[in-house]
Scaffold this active site. Structure first.
Site, PDB file in Angstrom:
ATOM      1  N   LYS A 106       0.854  -1.182   0.000  1.00  0.00           N
ATOM      2  CA  LYS A 106       0.000   0.000   0.000  1.00  0.00           C
ATOM      3  C   LYS A 106       0.891   1.233   0.000  1.00  0.00           C
ATOM      4  O   LYS A 106       1.643   1.474   0.933  1.00  0.00           O
ATOM      5  CB  LYS A 106      -0.927   0.027   1.211  1.00  0.00           C
ATOM      6  CG  LYS A 106      -1.865   1.239   1.177  1.00  0.00           C
ATOM      7  CD  LYS A 106      -2.468   1.523   2.529  1.00  0.00           C
ATOM      8  CE  LYS A 106      -3.167   2.881   2.478  1.00  0.00           C
ATOM      9  NZ  LYS A 106      -3.488   3.398   3.820  1.00  0.00           N
ATOM     10  N   GLY A 167      -7.991   9.779   9.977  1.00  0.00           N
ATOM     11  CA  GLY A 167      -8.271   9.873  11.402  1.00  0.00           C
ATOM     12  C   GLY A 167      -9.293  10.915  11.802  1.00  0.00           C
ATOM     13  O   GLY A 167      -9.564  11.087  12.991  1.00  0.00           O
ATOM     14  N   ALA A 193      -9.520   6.136   4.641  1.00  0.00           N
ATOM     15  CA  ALA A 193      -9.395   7.318   5.504  1.00  0.00           C
ATOM     16  C   ALA A 193     -10.705   8.089   5.610  1.00  0.00           C
ATOM     17  O   ALA A 193     -11.407   8.295   4.619  1.00  0.00           O
ATOM     18  CB  ALA A 193      -8.297   8.260   5.029  1.00  0.00           C
ATOM     19  N   GLY A 194     -11.009   8.510   6.836  1.00  0.00           N
ATOM     20  CA  GLY A 194     -12.127   9.400   7.088  1.00  0.00           C
ATOM     21  C   GLY A 194     -13.373   8.759   7.651  1.00  0.00           C
ATOM     22  O   GLY A 194     -14.276   9.461   8.110  1.00  0.00           O
ATOM     23  N   ASN A 215      -8.801   2.166  10.230  1.00  0.00           N
ATOM     24  CA  ASN A 215      -8.028   1.851  11.417  1.00  0.00           C
ATOM     25  C   ASN A 215      -8.549   2.640  12.622  1.00  0.00           C
ATOM     26  O   ASN A 215      -9.060   2.083  13.581  1.00  0.00           O
ATOM     27  CB  ASN A 215      -6.553   2.111  11.175  1.00  0.00           C
ATOM     28  CG  ASN A 215      -5.668   1.720  12.345  1.00  0.00           C
ATOM     29  OD1 ASN A 215      -4.498   2.054  12.383  1.00  0.00           O
ATOM     30  ND2 ASN A 215      -6.182   0.985  13.320  1.00  0.00           N
ATOM     31  N   THR A 216      -8.447   3.976  12.551  1.00  0.00           N
ATOM     32  CA  THR A 216      -8.825   4.815  13.686  1.00  0.00           C
ATOM     33  C   THR A 216     -10.277   4.612  14.103  1.00  0.00           C
ATOM     34  O   THR A 216     -10.589   4.611  15.303  1.00  0.00           O
ATOM     35  CB  THR A 216      -8.589   6.299  13.352  1.00  0.00           C
ATOM     36  OG1 THR A 216      -7.240   6.481  12.934  1.00  0.00           O
ATOM     37  CG2 THR A 216      -8.859   7.184  14.559  1.00  0.00           C
TER      38      THR A 216
END
EC number: 2.8.1.10
Length: 264
Positions: A106, A167, A193-194, A215-216
């Site tokens: 990635k 995040g 993301a987001g 992830n976050t």
């Protein structure tokens, strides 16, 4: 997770996956929580920040591979923390050495520490080098449809536009750009993301994205294991809704009961 029909499997670089939820391995309190969240998410592809997570660089420290063995998961080494094409390429080559010739990677090349937006110039440069070097590149990028297509044409095996800053938890901020990217793509489009909560993941899948990486949203939740389970279900529901086809939006009502033959 329910096994999909073979025709609905997520296919990346020729390999078929049942799960369309990809998860990160950072920000968890320990390796055991990482393992439990990954299992609750039913993820098959897990990302690893080579510059931050031990996968063999330090033989004396606990290794992520102890809880997420490569025999069970597809490890997706990423270039998180890289700000130049040169750094990213060097990191990918290190990952390939550590993972015995593993080519799937990635790519992310960041522009600045405040926004963590991708540096698209450096991303294009790194993608070209990595593809030429035999890597199978899944690439983090902006939601620019022209850039996404260019990365596909370079040879990236999946394009991963952001939904919002990394995040941030802001959710899908520009669904129209994502739709344009999806409509023009011949490789998997995976939102990266987001995402903040399960409804964000469902929306991404309802739009027609092939998967979501997060992830976050999981690791930062009050109960990461429960959130991982929620995200798995949201991905499944969103995909099924996309395949089923939503009804068109209308300004006025439309009776759900038949009107023909009404008594009186």
């Amino acid at each position: 997770m329910t096994n999909p029909a073979p025709s609905d499997a997520l296919v990346i670089a020729g390999k078929h996956y049942r799960s369309r939820l990809l998860t990160g391995t950072g920000k968890f309190k320990d390796l055991d929580e990482t393992r439990l969240a990954t299992e609750a998410a039913a993820a098959e592809i897990v990302t690893v920040a080579i510059r931050r997570v031990n996968i063999g660089q330090d033989p004396n420290a606990p290794s992520l591979l102890d809880v997420l063995p490569p025999e069970r998961y597809t490890l997706l080494p990423n270039t998180a923390g890289c700000y130049t094409a040169e750094e990213a390429v060097r990191t990918c080559r290190l990952a390939r050495e550590l993972l015995d010739g593993h080519n799937l990677t990635k790519l992310e090349v960041l522009g600045d520490e405040k926004t963590l937006y991708p540096d698209v110039v450096q991303t294009l440069k790194a993608a070209e080098q990595l593809v030429a070097d035999g890597f199978e590149v899944m690439v983090y990028t902006s939601d620019d449809p022209i850039l996404a297509k260019r990365l596909e044409e370079i040879g990236c095996v999946a394009v991963m536009p952001l939904a919002a800053p990394i995040g941030s938890g802001l959710g899908i901020q520009n669904k129209y750009n994502l739709l344009e990217i999806i409509d023009n793509a011949k490789v998997p489009i995976i939102v990266d993301a987001g995402v903040g909560t399960a409804s964000d993941a469902a929306i991404a899948m309802e739009l027609g994205c092939d998967g979501v990486l997060m992830n976050t949203a999981i690791a930062g939740a009050r109960d990461p294991i429960l959130m991982a389970s929620a995200m798995r279900k949201a991905i499944e529901a969103g995909r099924e809704a996309f395949l089923a086809g939503r009804i068109p939006r209308k300004r006025y009502a439309s009776a759900s009961s038949p009107v023909d033959g009404v008594i009186g």
